[in-house]
Design an enzyme around this catalytic site. Structure first.
Site, PDB file in Angstrom:
ATOM      1  N   GLU A  37       0.809  -1.002  -0.252  1.00  9.41           N
ATOM      2  CA  GLU A  37      -0.107  -0.093   0.063  1.00  9.41           C
ATOM      3  C   GLU A  37       0.868   1.393  -0.172  1.00  9.41           C
ATOM      4  OE1 GLU A  37      -3.672   1.962   0.252  1.00  9.41           O
ATOM      5  OE2 GLU A  37      -2.777   0.079   0.145  1.00  9.41           O
ATOM      6  N   ASP A  39       3.761   1.667  -0.934  1.00 10.13           N
ATOM      7  CA  ASP A  39       4.644   1.382  -2.487  1.00 10.13           C
ATOM      8  C   ASP A  39       3.783   2.369  -3.314  1.00 10.13           C
ATOM      9  OD1 ASP A  39       6.759   0.953  -1.436  1.00 10.13           O
ATOM     10  OD2 ASP A  39       6.671  -1.068  -1.943  1.00 10.13           O
ATOM     11  N   LEU A  85      35.131  24.159   6.493  1.00 12.05           N
ATOM     12  CA  LEU A  85      36.325  24.859   5.771  1.00 12.05           C
ATOM     13  C   LEU A  85      36.116  25.352   5.305  1.00 12.05           C
ATOM     14  CD1 LEU A  85      37.423  21.784   2.508  1.00 12.05           C
ATOM     15  CD2 LEU A  85      39.072  22.509   5.598  1.00 12.05           C
ATOM     16  N   GLU A 117      43.676  18.063  -2.861  1.00 10.94           N
ATOM     17  CA  GLU A 117      42.481  16.273  -2.991  1.00 10.94           C
ATOM     18  C   GLU A 117      41.188  17.682  -3.464  1.00 10.94           C
ATOM     19  OE1 GLU A 117      42.075  14.893   0.852  1.00 10.94           O
ATOM     20  OE2 GLU A 117      44.745  15.026   1.243  1.00 10.94           O
ATOM     21  N   LYS A 119      37.622  18.070  -3.707  1.00 14.07           N
ATOM     22  CA  LYS A 119      36.808  18.139  -2.091  1.00 14.07           C
ATOM     23  C   LYS A 119      35.391  17.185  -3.086  1.00 14.07           C
ATOM     24  CE  LYS A 119      34.549  21.977   0.385  1.00 14.07           C
ATOM     25  NZ  LYS A 119      33.600  20.914   0.474  1.00 14.07           N
ATOM     26  N   GLU A 177      34.274  10.614   2.987  1.00 16.61           N
ATOM     27  CA  GLU A 177      32.670  11.184   2.849  1.00 16.61           C
ATOM     28  C   GLU A 177      32.244  10.316   1.494  1.00 16.61           C
ATOM     29  OE1 GLU A 177      32.928  14.301   3.400  1.00 16.61           O
ATOM     30  OE2 GLU A 177      31.555  15.450   1.370  1.00 16.61           O
ATOM     31  N   CYS A 405      10.711  49.684   6.264  1.00 15.34           N
ATOM     32  CA  CYS A 405       9.952  49.928   7.134  1.00 15.34           C
ATOM     33  C   CYS A 405       9.366  51.507   7.251  1.00 15.34           C
ATOM     34  CB  CYS A 405      11.334  50.026   8.612  1.00 15.34           C
ATOM     35  SG  CYS A 405      12.188  51.317   8.569  1.00 15.34           S
ATOM     36  N   CYS A 426      19.284  50.099   6.770  1.00 16.95           N
ATOM     37  CA  CYS A 426      18.754  51.431   7.971  1.00 16.95           C
ATOM     38  C   CYS A 426      19.051  51.141   9.342  1.00 16.95           C
ATOM     39  CB  CYS A 426      17.025  50.196   8.000  1.00 16.95           C
ATOM     40  SG  CYS A 426      16.265  50.553   8.895  1.00 16.95           S
TER      41      CYS A 426
HETATM   42  S1  IVH Z   1      38.977  18.041   4.196  1.00 15.08           S
HETATM   43  C1  IVH Z   1      37.321  20.544   8.001  1.00 15.08           C
HETATM   44  N1  IVH Z   1      38.833  16.846   2.437  1.00 15.08           N
HETATM   45  O1  IVH Z   1      33.742  18.609   3.138  1.00 15.08           O
HETATM   46  C2  IVH Z   1      38.156  19.554   8.725  1.00 15.08           C
HETATM   47  N2  IVH Z   1      37.187  17.321   3.410  1.00 15.08           N
HETATM   48  O2  IVH Z   1      33.526  21.431   4.127  1.00 15.08           O
HETATM   49  C3  IVH Z   1      39.045  19.601   7.059  1.00 15.08           C
HETATM   50  N3  IVH Z   1      35.199  17.231   2.054  1.00 15.08           N
HETATM   51  O3  IVH Z   1      33.102  18.317   6.422  1.00 15.08           O
HETATM   52  C4  IVH Z   1      37.944  18.193   6.229  1.00 15.08           C
HETATM   53  N4  IVH Z   1      36.142  16.314  -0.088  1.00 15.08           N
HETATM   54  O4  IVH Z   1      32.826  15.919   4.920  1.00 15.08           O
HETATM   55  C5  IVH Z   1      38.566  17.127   3.650  1.00 15.08           C
HETATM   56  N5  IVH Z   1      39.213  15.850   0.951  1.00 15.08           N
HETATM   57  C6  IVH Z   1      38.836  16.186   1.018  1.00 15.08           C
HETATM   58  C7  IVH Z   1      36.688  16.227   1.682  1.00 15.08           C
HETATM   59  C8  IVH Z   1      36.639  17.385   2.141  1.00 15.08           C
HETATM   60  C9  IVH Z   1      35.330  16.689   0.995  1.00 15.08           C
HETATM   61  C10 IVH Z   1      33.995  17.672   2.758  1.00 15.08           C
HETATM   62  C11 IVH Z   1      34.030  16.740   4.642  1.00 15.08           C
HETATM   63  C12 IVH Z   1      34.113  18.289   5.355  1.00 15.08           C
HETATM   64  C13 IVH Z   1      33.115  19.372   4.508  1.00 15.08           C
HETATM   65  C14 IVH Z   1      34.306  20.397   4.511  1.00 15.08           C
END
Ligand code: IVH
Length: 677
Positions: A37, A39, A85, A117, A119, A177, A405, A426
């Site tokens: 149901e 689904d 970050l 690295e 992100k 991640e 305002c 303001c």
């Molecule tokens: S280093 C803050 N490396 O980005 C502590 N973060 O905006 C150092 N993330 O919460 C984080 N790839 O979830 C780091 N190569 C990577 C990442 C990475 C993705 C995410 C992570 C963090 C967020 C910070």
């Protein structure tokens, strides 16, 4: 009723039913209908969304209900907080980052080795291994407390459950991640807005069997607690854990110069669309872990890393209207209401126009066809106007000189540049109801009172219903009235009550940040809290004469300048601000500011610095003192225990004053000795 309205009403009704059953299933563990149901309702909603595209714009879509995470996970403290970050958007931001790092470390022009690295745009998680066995798995939560999602994380087969290898530390916390591959996402697309959402929804399912059906992957990128610490650099850490069968990103590299940073950035940006995971930039980290340790963190983010975002995605659309928004500091921001358009996977209908000068410079008019761009979570901006497509009768936009305002706005004269601000403001503070509403949103935000369930939208709703007008009203809510509102049930009301009650105990620094004095951000609020220590002392600012005396003492505080002092004075000159602050204090239990680490070499001691040091910057010296339990003051007073005198150009007057007050003087050599001992 017209046809469209009928469909929307029907759709909303079904969503409501599904939400109710989600609640019975996920939160109460007592499903009231069969899976079949359930689904069937989901399928009907899905086909409605496919047929009538406008339903998706209601943002109620299945992802928000079909995979509703529960609040039933156990909360657990992270061994070490999970921070965020800070962001860079262009080469200059990266230049600033490298300069700041070098300054802090007192390195002049030595080459700084960074590790770059990708992100990953997913969901962060923390994996804890004791004696090599995965014993705990937490979601990020608020960074301090996460949720125990171990069972769900265990369904990801590529996460090692037991580390096989040599030299594995007794305690190892791996930060990673979690994401869904783009190809896998296509298969489950109807149910979620984007892969990130899908990963989050899947990871926080109450039933790990549900999680296991959605193909989750991960990349490990960092560590939290490690005992014993066996890594020297970030690159070495990743190599080691790769040998232990963790998945690490293969595109990471060491870079040594701004040119290499840019090159790496371009290279990965070009690869971006061919990757099977979403990335929104690169993270650049100081590679040497000793240097990382020295750099430490600010309130929210490490000083040793930065996220350099890729340039924004762009789209063409049309301006339907230009309206004005009032921010919590009174800043008047013009906003373009645009024809909804998808930019980088998100439907955008507003774009910021920044300020009056920007509209003038770009000659932006209602009816114009424009290019907008969206970078990360930042509000989309207008990049350019297609002048050729402008209608002949398009009129120049006249920027209003009054706030919503009704009161006159002002462009202030900046103390530091002696020029008029580009932003109109303001000046009414809480006396402007539009500012007051924004101030409330700030007060309930994560960094301030952090009240779960009382977000921006709810503040907006409660404000419109006159349930909340001023901050202290948060603690006198009329729950009987709220109970009658759509979307509020016994469960959500109880949760709200608990969250509000919890927020009534707050530390002095958070309180100072919350009241929203202009130019007093989290860092400055901490410095001020360190100075005042108790709410009683802080409250002396309310009185004109006391305030003048206190503010003079703030001049020497590291980090507090003329701008901040002027702003504090202005804030409390306004009687409404003072009244509101007092009323708020009455509702709260504000704890004294204490430095977390009271075990260090300077525990409970007050220090002051004068003169420069040979190997470390003043910022680092300050951080070292604080990490050792000390408190750094900005002016000489009887309270002071030590005056630390650096070899390079100390202020003679300060040394004299200290001698007169019998304050112990520590030379640079002695300081080094104490730290080495
Ligand atoms: S280093 C803050 N490396 O980005 C502590 N973060 O905006 C150092 N993330 O919460 C984080 N790839 O979830 C780091 N190569 C990577 C990442 C990475 C993705 C995410 C992570 C963090 C967020 C910070």
């Amino acid at each position: 009723m017209d046809e469209k309205l009928k469909i929307i009403t029907h759709y909303k009704k079904k969503i409501k039913i599904l939400k109710e059953h989600n609640h019975y299933y996920h939160n109460e563990d007592k499903p009231k209908i069969s899976d079949f149901e359930y689904d069937r309702i989901k399928k009907e909603l899905s086909s409605l969304e496919k047929k009538y595209k406008y339903l998706k714009d209601l943002n109620l879509s299945l992802n928000t209900v079909g995979a509703k995470p529960t609040n039933k996970f156990k909360k657990k403290n992270h061994l070490i907080p999970m921070l965020s970050l800070s962001n860079a958007f262009e080469k200059n931001d990266m230049k600033d980052f490298v300069k700041k790092v070098n300054n802090f470390l007192n390195l002049s022009d030595e080459k700084l080795e960074l590790f770059a690295e990708p992100k990953i745009d997913g969901i962060s998680a923390s994996l804890i291994y004791e004696e090599g066995i995965l014993t705990r798995g937490l979601s990020r939560g608020d960074g301090i407390v996460g949720e125990d999602i171990l069972d769900n994380l265990k369904t990801i087969s590529s996460i090692p459950k037991r580390i096989m290898g040599e030299e594995v530390p007794e305690l190892l916390e791996i930060r990673c991640e979690i994401y869904i591959g783009k190809k896998d996402f296509i298969k489950i697309k109807e149910n979620f807005a984007n892969p990130r959402n899908a990963a989050g929804g899947s990871l926080r399912q109450k039933d790990p069997n549900v999680t296991s059906k959605i193909p989750l992957r991960y990349f490990a990128y960092g560590f939290g607690a490690v005992k014993p610490m066996i890594f020297q650099t970030q690159s070495e850490f990743l190599e080691k854990i790769k040998k232990w069968k963790f998945l690490t990103n293969p595109l990471s590299e060491i870079v040594n110069s701004l040119d290499q940073i840019e090159k790496m950035h371009k290279k990965i940006d070009q690869l971006r669309s061919s990757l099977n995971y979403d990335i929104d930039g690169l993270v650049y980290k100081v590679n040497d872990l000793n240097l990382q340790k020295r750099l430490g963190n600010t309130s929210n983010s490490p000083r040793w890393a930065i996220a350099y975002k890729f340039s924004a995605e762009k789209a063409l659309t049309k301006i339907n209207d230009i309206v004005i928004q009032v921010g919590r500091t009174g800043a008047i921001t013009p906003v373009a209401k645009v024809e909804p358009v998808t930019v980088g996977g998100v439907v955008v209908s507003n774009a910021t126009l920044h300020n009056e000068d920007e509209i003038e410079r770009k000659d932006i008019r209602i009816g114009d066809t424009i290019t907008i761009q969206r970078a990360g979570d930042v509000i989309p901006q207008v990049v350019s106007v297609e002048l050729l497509q402008r209608k002949k009768n398009a009129k120049k936009f006249i920027f209003p000189v009054n706030c919503l305002c009704g009161s006159k706005t002002k462009k202030e004269l900046s103390k530091s540049t002696n020029k008029h601000d580009a932003v109109r403001r303001c000046m009414k503070g809480y006396d402007c109801k539009f500012i007051a509403k924004e101030k409330l949103k700030h007060i309930v935000s994560k960094e301030a009172f952090n009240i779960d369930g009382l977000g921006k939208k709810v503040i907006e709703q409660f404000w419109n219903l006159k349930l909340i007008k001023e901050p202290s009203d948060i603690f006198n809510l009329n729950y009987r009235e709220i109970r009658n509102l759509e979307g509020w049930g016994e469960l959500s009301i109880n949760n709200l009550k608990t969250a509000i009650k919890k927020s009534q105990s707050i530390s002095l620094d958070k309180f100072i940040f919350s009241i929203g004095i202009r130019h007093i951000g989290q860092e400055n609020a901490k410095i001020l809290a360190g100075f005042f220590e108790t709410i009683k002392e802080f409250s002396k600012l309310f009185d004109f004469n006391n305030r003048k005396k206190l503010l003079i003492n703030l001049v020497d505080l590291d980090g507090i300048g003329e701008t901040q002092i002027h702003s504090i004075d202005n804030f409390f000159l306004n009687n409404t601000n003072t009244r509101i602050t007092k009323e708020l204090i009455n509702k709260l239990n504000i704890s004294n500011f204490s430095i977390h680490n009271n075990k260090g070499k300077f525990s409970n001691k007050k220090l002051m610095f004068t003169g420069g040091f040979k190997n470390i910057s003043r910022s680092e010296a300050k951080a070292i003192a604080e990490n050792n339990g000390g408190k750094v003051l900005g002016s000489i007073s009887k309270k002071l225990n030590f005056l630390v005198v650096g070899d390079s150009k100390p202020t003679k007057k300060k040394i004299e004053q200290a001698k007169q007050l019998n304050i112990k003087i520590i030379t640079e050599k002695e300081w080094n000795k104490i730290l080495d001992s």
